[in-house]
Design an enzyme around this catalytic site. Sequence first.
Site, PDB file in Angstrom:
ATOM      1  N   ASP A  16      -0.419   3.376   0.248  1.00 46.44           N
ATOM      2  CA  ASP A  16      -1.712   3.817   0.796  1.00 46.44           C
ATOM      3  C   ASP A  16      -2.620   2.612   1.051  1.00 46.44           C
ATOM      4  OD1 ASP A  16      -1.117   6.647   0.429  1.00 46.44           O
ATOM      5  OD2 ASP A  16      -1.426   6.332  -1.709  1.00 46.44           O
ATOM      6  N   GLY A  45      -5.362   2.982  -6.045  1.00 41.79           N
ATOM      7  CA  GLY A  45      -4.259   2.486  -6.872  1.00 41.79           C
ATOM      8  C   GLY A  45      -4.089   3.213  -8.193  1.00 41.79           C
ATOM      9  N   ARG A  75      -3.883  10.208  -9.914  1.00 41.26           N
ATOM     10  CA  ARG A  75      -4.737  11.334  -9.490  1.00 41.26           C
ATOM     11  C   ARG A  75      -5.691  11.757 -10.620  1.00 41.26           C
ATOM     12  NH1 ARG A  75      -1.238  16.184  -7.659  1.00 41.26           N
ATOM     13  NH2 ARG A  75      -0.293  14.455  -6.522  1.00 41.26           N
ATOM     14  N   SER A 123       1.240   7.048  -6.040  1.00 42.77           N
ATOM     15  CA  SER A 123       1.112   8.394  -5.495  1.00 42.77           C
ATOM     16  C   SER A 123       2.369   9.238  -5.710  1.00 42.77           C
ATOM     17  CB  SER A 123       0.812   8.319  -4.001  1.00 42.77           C
ATOM     18  OG  SER A 123       0.849   9.613  -3.448  1.00 42.77           O
ATOM     19  N   ASP A 147      -3.811  -3.327  -1.576  1.00 35.84           N
ATOM     20  CA  ASP A 147      -5.182  -3.215  -1.057  1.00 35.84           C
ATOM     21  C   ASP A 147      -6.179  -2.848  -2.151  1.00 35.84           C
ATOM     22  OD1 ASP A 147      -4.178  -0.581  -1.352  1.00 35.84           O
ATOM     23  OD2 ASP A 147      -5.804   0.154  -0.097  1.00 35.84           O
ATOM     24  N   ASN A 155       2.855  11.649  -3.857  1.00 34.23           N
ATOM     25  CA  ASN A 155       3.175  12.071  -2.485  1.00 34.23           C
ATOM     26  C   ASN A 155       3.861  10.973  -1.682  1.00 34.23           C
ATOM     27  OD1 ASN A 155       1.795  14.755  -2.351  1.00 34.23           O
ATOM     28  ND2 ASN A 155       0.027  13.511  -2.892  1.00 34.23           N
ATOM     29  N   ASP A 180       2.677  -1.878  -1.736  1.00 36.66           N
ATOM     30  CA  ASP A 180       1.955  -0.640  -2.037  1.00 36.66           C
ATOM     31  C   ASP A 180       2.034   0.207  -0.758  1.00 36.66           C
ATOM     32  OD1 ASP A 180       0.027   1.150  -3.252  1.00 36.66           O
ATOM     33  OD2 ASP A 180      -1.474   0.235  -1.942  1.00 36.66           O
TER      34      ASP A 180
END
Length: 225
Positions: free
Chosen positions: A10, A45, A48, A115, A169, A117, A8
């Site tokens: 972030d 996770g 958005r 994400s 996470d 991004n 992952d």
Amino acid sequence: MIKAIIFDLDGVIVDTARYHFLAWKRLADELAIPFTETDNERLKGVSRMRSMEILLEIGGITMSETEKEKLANRKNTWFVDYVERMLPEEIYPGVKPLLEKLRQRGIQVALASSSKNAKTVIQLLHIQELFEVVVDGTMIVHSKPDPEIFLLAAMRLGIPPKECLVVEDAEAGVEAAHAAGMRCLGIGSPEQLFKAEKVISKTGDFTMEMLHEIEEKDKIGKLED
Ligand code: G6P
Ligand code: MG
């Protein structure tokens, strides 16, 4: 037995989970929604728009799809502002050497982030070439806890799911890994991520010995046929 590791982004590679929290918190404050770091665990996770919905659920607020999209876009503008000011040094300590070591040992390495991004973030960190495969929120329909993103990463790597280890996470990420038939190494607190095969506090603490330890474990009971 484990031939590939799917990371992952972030909160695993870089502390952008903090930036997501700060941006959601700013929106929550504007909407007068009480929003804590504990509440934020539910947003990790997930996509958005799903995050936007969870935030509104916490505040007991309903609004139109158009309004939700407008607010989620605002949050994203703030998140992108934080990210654009991020320095390559903000990658978690030990992560870059770890990715290099894994590849030297013949373990395939992929990135799977919900994400949209994600590509911008790895470009800013100058680590895009360390991943054989990158899958992000623009390539999937269902975000974690759905297994779609991890199954797509495994397919692109050409490795069967049960030979992949996911590093996550987020609770939603651990669930997604298991739903994909993959083992999971949790990064964070064992209380939060108790479903993972093993939990460590920092990604940089990962060792090859842990890989063998995790290979022996199977918390979902369907990995060994
Ligand atoms: C990751 C983060 C989430 C974030 C999601 C969507 O999964 O853990 O906190 O909401 O990506 O990110 P995006 O950058 O597309 O808004
Ligand atoms: Mg994460």
